[in-house]
Design an enzyme around this catalytic site. Structure first.
Site, short mmCIF file in Angstrom:
data_model
loop_
_atom_site.label_atom_id
_atom_site.label_comp_id
_atom_site.label_asym_id
_atom_site.label_seq_id
_atom_site.Cartn_x
_atom_site.Cartn_y
_atom_site.Cartn_z
N THR A 18 -17.31 3.04 -29.90
CA THR A 18 -17.49 1.70 -30.44
C THR A 18 -17.34 0.61 -29.39
OG1 THR A 18 -16.62 2.52 -32.52
CG2 THR A 18 -16.61 0.15 -32.23
N ASP A 60 -20.98 9.35 -29.46
CA ASP A 60 -19.88 9.18 -30.39
C ASP A 60 -18.89 10.28 -29.99
OD1 ASP A 60 -19.41 8.16 -33.60
OD2 ASP A 60 -18.31 9.92 -32.91
N SER A 61 -17.61 9.95 -29.94
CA SER A 61 -16.67 10.93 -29.38
C SER A 61 -16.49 12.15 -30.27
CB SER A 61 -15.32 10.29 -29.06
OG SER A 61 -14.56 10.09 -30.22
N SER A 62 -17.04 12.14 -31.48
CA SER A 62 -17.02 13.36 -32.30
C SER A 62 -17.86 14.45 -31.63
CB SER A 62 -17.60 13.08 -33.68
OG SER A 62 -16.94 11.98 -34.25
N THR A 169 -1.61 10.71 -30.11
CA THR A 169 -2.35 11.15 -31.29
C THR A 169 -2.94 9.92 -31.96
OG1 THR A 169 -0.91 13.05 -31.66
CG2 THR A 169 -2.03 12.19 -33.60
N ARG A 249 -0.73 26.39 -36.96
CA ARG A 249 -0.10 25.15 -37.45
C ARG A 249 0.90 25.52 -38.53
NH1 ARG A 249 -2.34 20.24 -36.30
NH2 ARG A 249 -0.16 19.67 -36.23
N THR A 280 3.86 22.86 -34.89
CA THR A 280 4.16 22.38 -36.23
C THR A 280 3.11 21.38 -36.75
OG1 THR A 280 5.73 21.15 -37.59
CG2 THR A 280 5.70 20.59 -35.28
N GLN A 281 2.99 21.34 -38.06
CA GLN A 281 2.10 20.36 -38.69
C GLN A 281 2.73 18.96 -38.68
OE1 GLN A 281 1.05 21.84 -42.62
NE2 GLN A 281 0.59 23.85 -41.81
N1 ASP Z 1 -16.68 7.42 -34.11
C1 ASP Z 1 -16.35 6.59 -32.98
C2 ASP Z 1 -16.05 7.50 -31.80
O1 ASP Z 1 -15.04 8.12 -31.77
C3 ASP Z 1 -15.20 5.72 -33.29
C4 ASP Z 1 -14.76 4.89 -32.12
O2 ASP Z 1 -15.49 4.59 -31.21
O3 ASP Z 1 -13.60 4.50 -32.10
O4 ASP Z 1 -16.85 7.58 -30.90
#
Ligand code: ASP
Length: 346
Positions: A18, A60-62, A169, A249, A280-281
């Protein structure tokens, strides 16, 4: 803080996310970082010497993965001597995984690698990206009283805090203060001034050259326990072909069911050479395998304690160790030690 006359030289690596987006007629689009000053003119006020590189197709970092981590490591290693510090701009979703991965992949790091991003794009009217970017640049340029880099490790700088990368995290998808280090003190606070918690900063005794690592082994998986988990699920996950290690986990202080079928399944997997890492969770606190009978049974089944490690650090530590050409016993030995400050071993 020591005064130097030379302008800090910082390399920005824009991976996506983003932070680097602007509103266009076609919606939010990544902007060209070679025109950083046009989009974020305030950066010019810092008076730094800044260069930038960006992923050819910002992600996108996903979509982050070990190949992209290797690209970031290469960008840093190739130009390590040219710059005082590095700022990695990254989506928030998997930022903590990347921060952990880079900590393992950039061995003997003595310069700042500061990762940041934002919850709202720099191009929005109300946004957190400009401030996060400027703070990250200042953190990357900061020197200690000896004139050495204040930060000599991978950190996340986000909103009001600087946290160790492999301890961080993402804990909120909406709040501006998106990252927390639950088990290690913050390394710095960002308010009117940027203050560093010097006793907690990483310092290396030996002067060794930077050692970039590119061989992360992704043949791991995460097995998340829950009351009622069935024998079929556990056995199926523990026998996925190619899996070399499993992050287990567990509950609370590292506890798990003591039913015979469960412990037998773990022992059988361990005897086949599978590495099982107890994480651990709980976000805060860690695994104390010996504290309860239920945890002790895991130790007896051959499960290795992850103490207070985050799942992000556990996943990337396993990829790193498995890719390092070590024997199973050596990997287990390293799992029980802190390599880059990722866990507190008692
Ligand atoms: N979905 C976006 C990403 O992780 C969210 C962000 O940029 O914070 O790339």
């Amino acid at each position: 803080m020591a005064q130097t006359t030379a302008k800090p030289r910082i390399l920005i690596i824009y991976t996506g996310g983003t932070i680097g987006m602007v509103e266009t007629a076609d919606g939010l689009q990544p902007f060209d970082f070679s025109h950083l000053m046009d989009n974020v003119p305030k950066v010019g006020n810092l008076g730094y010497d800044i260069e930038s590189v960006q992923f050819p197709n910002p992600i996108d970092s996903s979509n982050m993965n070990p190949t992209y981590w290797g690209q970031i490591v290469k960008d840093i290693a190739d130009r390590y001597d040219e710059f005082d510090g590095f700022v990695v701009l990254h989506g928030t979703d998997t930022m903590a995984y990347t921060a952990s991965a880079l900590a393992f992949m950039l061995r003997n790091l003595r310069k700042p690698v500061v990762i940041t991003g934002s919850q709202l794009p720099i191009g929005d009217t109300r946004e957190d990206g400009t401030e996060n970017l400027i703070s990250a640049l200042q953190v990357a340029a900061a020197k200690d009283e000896n004139g050495d880099p204040m930060i000599q490790e991978v950190v996340i700088s986000f909103q009001d805090y600087i946290t160790r990368g492999c301890r961080s995290t993402k804990f909120t998808s909406t709040g501006f203060h998106a990252f927390k280090s639950f088990n290690y003190p913050v390394l710095g606070t960002i308010d009117l001034h940027i203050d560093y918690a010097q006793p907690y900063l990483m310092r290396h005794d030996e002067q060794l050259p930077l050692q970039p690592f590119y061989n992360m082994d992704p043949n791991i998986q995460v097995l998340w326990l829950y009351p009622g988990i069935t024998e079929e699920v556990v056995k199926a996950q523990l026998s996925i072909p190619g899996t070399k290690a499993v992050v287990l986990r567990t509950f609370g202080a590292g506890n798990a069911p003591t039913e015979k079928w469960f412990l037998d399944a773990l022992s059988e997997a361990v005897s086949r050479g599978l590495i099982i890492y107890n994480v651990t969770q709980c976000l805060n606190g860690g695994d104390e395998q010996k504290r309860y009978y239920t945890g002790d049974m895991l130790a007896k089944a051959g499960v290795v304690s992850g103490y207070d490690i985050t799942v992000e650090a556990a996943v990337t530590k396993l990829m790193y160790l498995l890719g390092s050409g070590l024997s199973t016993d050596e990997v287990k030995q390293y799992l029980g030690t802190s390599i880059v400050g990722e866990m507190t071993v008692d």
